[in-house]
Design a protein around this motif. Structure first.
Motif, PDB file in Angstrom:
ATOM      1  N   TYR A  94      -3.731   3.187   6.965  1.00 27.31           N
ATOM      2  CA  TYR A  94      -3.485   4.619   7.110  1.00 27.31           C
ATOM      3  C   TYR A  94      -4.511   5.253   8.051  1.00 27.31           C
ATOM      4  O   TYR A  94      -4.277   6.306   8.623  1.00 27.31           O
ATOM      5  CB  TYR A  94      -3.558   5.307   5.740  1.00 27.31           C
ATOM      6  CG  TYR A  94      -2.258   5.275   4.969  1.00 27.31           C
ATOM      7  CD1 TYR A  94      -1.726   6.439   4.429  1.00 27.31           C
ATOM      8  CD2 TYR A  94      -1.547   4.095   4.790  1.00 27.31           C
ATOM      9  CE1 TYR A  94      -0.548   6.418   3.712  1.00 27.31           C
ATOM     10  CE2 TYR A  94      -0.360   4.065   4.085  1.00 27.31           C
ATOM     11  CZ  TYR A  94       0.139   5.227   3.545  1.00 27.31           C
ATOM     12  OH  TYR A  94       1.309   5.200   2.854  1.00 27.31           O
ATOM     13  N   ASP A 118      -1.153  10.493  -2.622  1.00 24.54           N
ATOM     14  CA  ASP A 118      -0.078  10.521  -1.624  1.00 24.54           C
ATOM     15  C   ASP A 118       0.306   9.110  -1.212  1.00 24.54           C
ATOM     16  O   ASP A 118       1.486   8.788  -1.069  1.00 24.54           O
ATOM     17  CB  ASP A 118      -0.528  11.324  -0.393  1.00 24.54           C
ATOM     18  CG  ASP A 118      -0.673  12.805  -0.693  1.00 24.54           C
ATOM     19  OD1 ASP A 118      -0.120  13.268  -1.726  1.00 24.54           O
ATOM     20  OD2 ASP A 118      -1.351  13.502   0.085  1.00 24.54           O
ATOM     21  N   TRP A 119      -0.708   8.260  -0.996  1.00 23.16           N
ATOM     22  CA  TRP A 119      -0.437   6.878  -0.632  1.00 23.16           C
ATOM     23  C   TRP A 119       0.337   6.159  -1.735  1.00 23.16           C
ATOM     24  O   TRP A 119       1.292   5.435  -1.472  1.00 23.16           O
ATOM     25  CB  TRP A 119      -1.748   6.153  -0.368  1.00 23.16           C
ATOM     26  CG  TRP A 119      -1.581   4.672  -0.350  1.00 23.16           C
ATOM     27  CD1 TRP A 119      -1.193   3.897   0.698  1.00 23.16           C
ATOM     28  CD2 TRP A 119      -1.750   3.788  -1.461  1.00 23.16           C
ATOM     29  NE1 TRP A 119      -1.125   2.581   0.313  1.00 23.16           N
ATOM     30  CE2 TRP A 119      -1.465   2.492  -1.005  1.00 23.16           C
ATOM     31  CE3 TRP A 119      -2.142   3.982  -2.786  1.00 23.16           C
ATOM     32  CZ2 TRP A 119      -1.542   1.389  -1.848  1.00 23.16           C
ATOM     33  CZ3 TRP A 119      -2.214   2.883  -3.623  1.00 23.16           C
ATOM     34  CH2 TRP A 119      -1.914   1.600  -3.150  1.00 23.16           C
ATOM     35  N   ASP A 154       2.277   7.406  -4.042  1.00 23.24           N
ATOM     36  CA  ASP A 154       3.659   7.900  -4.112  1.00 23.24           C
ATOM     37  C   ASP A 154       4.494   7.319  -2.980  1.00 23.24           C
ATOM     38  O   ASP A 154       5.660   6.938  -3.192  1.00 23.24           O
ATOM     39  CB  ASP A 154       3.669   9.431  -4.059  1.00 23.24           C
ATOM     40  CG  ASP A 154       3.096  10.052  -5.317  1.00 23.24           C
ATOM     41  OD1 ASP A 154       3.048   9.371  -6.365  1.00 23.24           O
ATOM     42  OD2 ASP A 154       2.688  11.237  -5.262  1.00 23.24           O
ATOM     43  N   ASP A 155       3.930   7.250  -1.779  1.00 23.09           N
ATOM     44  CA  ASP A 155       4.663   6.674  -0.646  1.00 23.09           C
ATOM     45  C   ASP A 155       4.964   5.195  -0.886  1.00 23.09           C
ATOM     46  O   ASP A 155       6.068   4.715  -0.597  1.00 23.09           O
ATOM     47  CB  ASP A 155       3.849   6.831   0.645  1.00 23.09           C
ATOM     48  CG  ASP A 155       3.793   8.267   1.115  1.00 23.09           C
ATOM     49  OD1 ASP A 155       4.592   9.080   0.617  1.00 23.09           O
ATOM     50  OD2 ASP A 155       2.941   8.569   1.967  1.00 23.09           O
ATOM     51  N   ARG A 156       3.989   4.493  -1.411  1.00 25.23           N
ATOM     52  CA  ARG A 156       4.185   3.064  -1.668  1.00 25.23           C
ATOM     53  C   ARG A 156       5.251   2.842  -2.739  1.00 25.23           C
ATOM     54  O   ARG A 156       6.086   1.939  -2.622  1.00 25.23           O
ATOM     55  CB  ARG A 156       2.869   2.418  -2.096  1.00 25.23           C
ATOM     56  CG  ARG A 156       3.025   0.950  -2.484  1.00 25.23           C
ATOM     57  CD  ARG A 156       1.685   0.315  -2.787  1.00 25.23           C
ATOM     58  NE  ARG A 156       1.860  -0.994  -3.410  1.00 25.23           N
ATOM     59  CZ  ARG A 156       2.058  -2.124  -2.757  1.00 25.23           C
ATOM     60  NH1 ARG A 156       2.131  -2.094  -1.448  1.00 25.23           N
ATOM     61  NH2 ARG A 156       2.205  -3.268  -3.394  1.00 25.23           N
ATOM     62  N   ALA A 209       7.752   4.845  -3.478  1.00 24.19           N
ATOM     63  CA  ALA A 209       9.060   5.151  -2.905  1.00 24.19           C
ATOM     64  C   ALA A 209       9.532   4.025  -1.991  1.00 24.19           C
ATOM     65  O   ALA A 209      10.709   3.649  -2.004  1.00 24.19           O
ATOM     66  CB  ALA A 209       8.999   6.471  -2.133  1.00 24.19           C
ATOM     67  N   TRP A 210       8.620   3.471  -1.198  1.00 24.71           N
ATOM     68  CA  TRP A 210       8.980   2.369  -0.298  1.00 24.71           C
ATOM     69  C   TRP A 210       9.431   1.158  -1.106  1.00 24.71           C
ATOM     70  O   TRP A 210      10.433   0.521  -0.793  1.00 24.71           O
ATOM     71  CB  TRP A 210       7.769   2.003   0.550  1.00 24.71           C
ATOM     72  CG  TRP A 210       8.049   0.975   1.616  1.00 24.71           C
ATOM     73  CD1 TRP A 210       8.361   1.224   2.912  1.00 24.71           C
ATOM     74  CD2 TRP A 210       8.046  -0.444   1.456  1.00 24.71           C
ATOM     75  NE1 TRP A 210       8.544   0.041   3.587  1.00 24.71           N
ATOM     76  CE2 TRP A 210       8.358  -1.004   2.712  1.00 24.71           C
ATOM     77  CE3 TRP A 210       7.806  -1.298   0.386  1.00 24.71           C
ATOM     78  CZ2 TRP A 210       8.442  -2.364   2.929  1.00 24.71           C
ATOM     79  CZ3 TRP A 210       7.890  -2.662   0.583  1.00 24.71           C
ATOM     80  CH2 TRP A 210       8.203  -3.186   1.845  1.00 24.71           C
ATOM     81  N   TYR A 227       7.681  -2.375  -7.336  1.00 20.33           N
ATOM     82  CA  TYR A 227       6.365  -1.746  -7.397  1.00 20.33           C
ATOM     83  C   TYR A 227       5.658  -2.079  -8.702  1.00 20.33           C
ATOM     84  O   TYR A 227       6.200  -1.890  -9.782  1.00 20.33           O
ATOM     85  CB  TYR A 227       6.488  -0.230  -7.267  1.00 20.33           C
ATOM     86  CG  TYR A 227       5.172   0.486  -7.395  1.00 20.33           C
ATOM     87  CD1 TYR A 227       4.268   0.500  -6.330  1.00 20.33           C
ATOM     88  CD2 TYR A 227       4.818   1.132  -8.566  1.00 20.33           C
ATOM     89  CE1 TYR A 227       3.055   1.155  -6.432  1.00 20.33           C
ATOM     90  CE2 TYR A 227       3.609   1.791  -8.676  1.00 20.33           C
ATOM     91  CZ  TYR A 227       2.732   1.800  -7.607  1.00 20.33           C
ATOM     92  OH  TYR A 227       1.532   2.437  -7.718  1.00 20.33           O
ATOM     93  N   ALA A 245       0.198  -1.990   2.074  1.00 23.64           N
ATOM     94  CA  ALA A 245       1.646  -2.062   1.952  1.00 23.64           C
ATOM     95  C   ALA A 245       2.107  -3.507   1.790  1.00 23.64           C
ATOM     96  O   ALA A 245       1.499  -4.421   2.335  1.00 23.64           O
ATOM     97  CB  ALA A 245       2.303  -1.450   3.192  1.00 23.64           C
TER      98      ALA A 245
END
Length: 231
Positions: free
Chosen positions: A140, A180-181, A183-185, A187-188, A202, A211
């Motif tokens: 990031y 934030d990271w 949550d993004d991970r 969702a991915w 996850y 990631a």
């Protein structure tokens, strides 16, 4: 009524607590952040700081580093800033990772910086600091977020006391970036998982900072902090 805009400490403490509670649920059930947060609030308000700071004291102090720190303080630097590195002591036990603090000293040209070890954070602080340090260094590219300032004790340490007080600041900013990271991970991973048994499903982890499919982690965890020099 307390004016929140003049005392942002409470909102910052809530952000850090969200991160700490998620970390605890993920893989550190022995971690109890409530008392740590309350102590930080009392200290911050008592010192009248502009934001939330977490007070701590270094362990296993290095005499040579303390001598340099005392010289820095004698030269007029009231609150020297330190840098931190994660040291993996047991690859099988992530919660045992240590966070070592260093004093940076630049050469005469200012192009090369040497890191002189001072000591390490107590285990209860290293537990929550280490994941945030790893996120600073990941793909990031958030850069340094946490800051570590010496607030006292180095003079007595130079005389044999071995005590250095450190204040950790901007923890709420690093915690927000981590949330934030995460949550993004999540969702991915959910978007790519075809079943719970999928390797992309996850699962939160203490060292979960890269990631899925990335090879950056092996480079990060294999780094020797004592061998680093910055040009």
């Amino acid at each position: 009524m307390i004016r929140t805009y003049s005392r942002p400490h409470y909102a910052q403490a809530r952000t850090w607590t969200r991160f700490a509670n998620r970390l605890r649920r993920a893989s550190c059930p022995a971690f109890h952040p409530y008392h740590m947060k309350e102590h930080a609030l009392r200290t911050s308000l008592g010192l009248r700081t502009r934001g939330l700071v977490f007070p701590t004291r270094l362990q296993d102090c290095v005499p040579a580093g303390l001598a340099r720190l005392a010289a820095r303080a004698a030269g007029g630097d009231r609150y020297p800033e330190l840098v931190a590195r994660v040291v993996v002591t047991d690859p099988a036990e992530h919660a045992a990772d240590e966070v070592h603090l260093f004093l940076e000293v630049a050469d005469r040209t200012g192009t090369i910086t040497e890191k002189h070890p001072l000591g390490k954070l107590p285990p209860e602080d290293a537990l929550w600091v280490a994941p945030l340090i790893r996120l600073e260094s990941d793909a990031y590219g958030t850069g340094p977020v946490l800051r570590y300032h010496v607030t006292g004790g180095e003079a007595s340490a130079a005389g044999g006391g071995g005590e250095v007080h450190v204040a950790i600041s901007r923890a709420h900013e690093a915690a927000k970036a981590w949330l934030d990271w995460a949550d993004d991970r999540k969702a991915w991973a959910e978007a790519h998982a075809v079943a719970e048994e999928s390797p992309y499903a996850y699962r939160a982890s203490y060292r979960d900072t890269v990631a899925p499919g990335s090879s950056y982690g092996s480079l990060l965890y294999a780094t020797d902090p004592y061998a680093e020099t910055e040009e």
